[in-house]
Design an enzyme around this catalytic site. Structure first.
Site, mmCIF file in Angstrom:
data_model
loop_
_atom_site.group_PDB
_atom_site.id
_atom_site.type_symbol
_atom_site.label_atom_id
_atom_site.label_comp_id
_atom_site.label_asym_id
_atom_site.label_seq_id
_atom_site.Cartn_x
_atom_site.Cartn_y
_atom_site.Cartn_z
ATOM 1 N N LYS A 1 0.860 -1.188 0.000
ATOM 2 C CA LYS A 1 0.000 0.000 0.000
ATOM 3 C C LYS A 1 0.891 1.231 0.000
ATOM 4 O O LYS A 1 1.682 1.446 0.922
ATOM 5 C CB LYS A 1 -0.897 -0.017 1.238
ATOM 6 C CG LYS A 1 -1.721 1.252 1.376
ATOM 7 C CD LYS A 1 -2.764 1.113 2.458
ATOM 8 C CE LYS A 1 -3.470 2.433 2.684
ATOM 9 N NZ LYS A 1 -4.474 2.338 3.758
ATOM 10 N N LYS A 32 -2.264 -1.478 -3.815
ATOM 11 C CA LYS A 32 -3.113 -0.293 -3.765
ATOM 12 C C LYS A 32 -2.270 0.967 -3.810
ATOM 13 O O LYS A 32 -1.261 0.989 -3.114
ATOM 14 C CB LYS A 32 -3.898 -0.383 -2.450
ATOM 15 C CG LYS A 32 -4.640 0.846 -2.059
ATOM 16 C CD LYS A 32 -5.242 0.647 -0.689
ATOM 17 C CE LYS A 32 -5.920 1.943 -0.315
ATOM 18 N NZ LYS A 32 -6.461 1.920 1.008
HETATM 19 C C1 PBG Z 1 -7.012 3.136 5.893
HETATM 20 C C2 PBG Z 1 -7.465 3.114 4.483
HETATM 21 C C3 PBG Z 1 -7.379 4.146 3.562
HETATM 22 C C4 PBG Z 1 -7.948 3.690 2.389
HETATM 23 C C5 PBG Z 1 -8.378 2.389 2.625
HETATM 24 N N1 PBG Z 1 -8.045 2.035 3.931
HETATM 25 C C6 PBG Z 1 -6.908 5.536 3.732
HETATM 26 C C7 PBG Z 1 -5.496 5.854 3.865
HETATM 27 O O1 PBG Z 1 -4.613 4.990 3.882
HETATM 28 O O2 PBG Z 1 -5.224 7.054 3.987
HETATM 29 C C8 PBG Z 1 -8.077 4.486 1.138
HETATM 30 C C9 PBG Z 1 -9.083 4.000 0.180
HETATM 31 C C10 PBG Z 1 -9.421 4.954 -0.911
HETATM 32 O O3 PBG Z 1 -8.824 6.017 -1.117
HETATM 33 O O4 PBG Z 1 -10.370 4.608 -1.610
HETATM 34 N N2 PBG Z 1 -8.088 2.852 6.776
#
Ligand code: PBG
Length: 327
Positions: free
Chosen positions: A197, A251
């Site tokens: 991520k 992601k």
């Molecule tokens: C953290 C989380 C995030 C997203 C999914 N889980 C936010 C982040 O890491 O700031 C982002 C998903 C998206 O932008 O659609 N709980």
């Protein structure tokens, strides 16, 4: 002519021929829908930067889940928006917290018809907006955060999540969660690791959706991955798999097709890719201006993510694509 032309256009001549020889197919079973549920509201609240999406009440969430299920969508990722936040993100593990209440209602309404995936993180629940617990100097304390993740995992499993999906990018999070689940008797609860991520500017609309502002204008670069790195993504996935991840995720999706392809080549676990809020919002915004055909762009992008190697795409287009595939 010394040799005949390579006539690759022969197989592109009709829609039926093209479909017959398509290397990649997109079906509704390849899609998972992210959904939001907010505590303390009586009506769904539309999310301005994510047209067509809302912060749901528990009742409207159940209705939306049934609608998606009837279209053939097999999975949901559930995010909670609590009415109060605190430094430890207590709402994330509170048995009466919004996400636990929603998971229980979804589980009783849907049984095993849909796969309930709980996003496992603290940022929606902490008053400082970080994904973990802070030290006095404001840095995120990895191991103190793991103790909180253990509690969240067990609360989510108890409430009815079939899958927990740790998204905080703490080191050791998958191992800690697996151990906590097994110790509490939830040996059948699966872990979908947000393994690679990236610290991305494409999460902006999501932070509107869950009412998160990171304290002091901060960011998540000390725990999420640097977009410069691909080998590091493979190291992240390898660790998560070694710690017991049943499924792994990359992601955001479209900027990281190379990472998706590299993970696909090296690992056997089911691979998810998350087309995130900013990816969705950009397509919607351009479509609203009439600059692109939004539905066509969405279908093309999701297909490309599958072609790169993702088995499943988590996407805010899931409902629209499912409707188009059914129609
Ligand atoms: C953290 C989380 C995030 C997203 C999914 N889980 C936010 C982040 O890491 O700031 C982002 C998903 C998206 O932008 O659609 N709980």
């Amino acid at each position: 002519m010394p040799f005949p032309h390579q006539r690759l256009r022969r197989l592109r001549r009709t829609p039926a021929l093209r479909r017959l020889v398509a290397e990649t197919r997109l079906g509704v079973e390849d899609l998972v829908a992210p959904v939001f549920v907010r505590e303390g509201i009586d009506e769904p609240v539309p999310i301005a930067s994510m047209p067509g999406h809302a912060q749901h009440t528990v009742a409207s969430l159940v209705a939306e889940a049934k609608r998606l299920g009837a279209l053939g969508v097999l999975g949901l990722v559930v995010f909670g928006v609590p009415s109060t936040k605190d430094p430890l993100g207590r709402g994330a593990s509170d048995p009466d917290g919004i996400v636990q209440v929603a998971l229980a209602e979804l589980a009783s309404a849907l049984g095993d018809e849909m796969v309930l995936i709980a996003d496992l993180c603290l940022d929606e629940y902490t008053d400082h907006g970080h994904c973990g617990v802070l030290r006095p100097d404001g840095s995120v304390d990895n191991d103190a955060t793991l103790d909180r993740y253990r509690e969240v995992a067990v609360a989510q499993a108890r409430a009815g999540a079939a899958v927990v999906a740790p998204s905080g990018m703490m080191d050791g999070q998958v191992g800690a969660i697996r151990d906590a689940l097994d110790s509490a008797g939830f040996t059948e609860t699966a872990v979908l690791a947000y393994a690679a991520k990236y610290a991305s500017a494409l999460y902006g609309p999501f932070r509107d959706a869950v009412d998160v502002t990171i304290a002091g204008g901060g960011d998540r670069r000390t725990y999420q991955q640097d977009p410069a790195n691909r080998r590091e993504a493979l190291a992240e996935v390898a660790l998560d798999v070694a710690e017991g991840a049943d499924m792994v995720m990359v992601k955001p999706a479209l900027p990281n097709l190379d990472v998706i392809a590299a993970v696909r080549r090296r690992f056997t676990q089911p691979l998810f890719a998350y087309q995130v809020s900013g990816e969705f919002a950009m397509v919607k915004a351009a479509a609203e201006r009439g600059w692109v055909d939004g539905a066509a762009v969405a279908a093309e992008q999701v297909l490309s993510i599958r072609r790169a190697g993702a088995d499943v795409v988590v996407t805010y287009f899931a409902g629209e694509l499912a409707e188009a595939l059914a129609g």
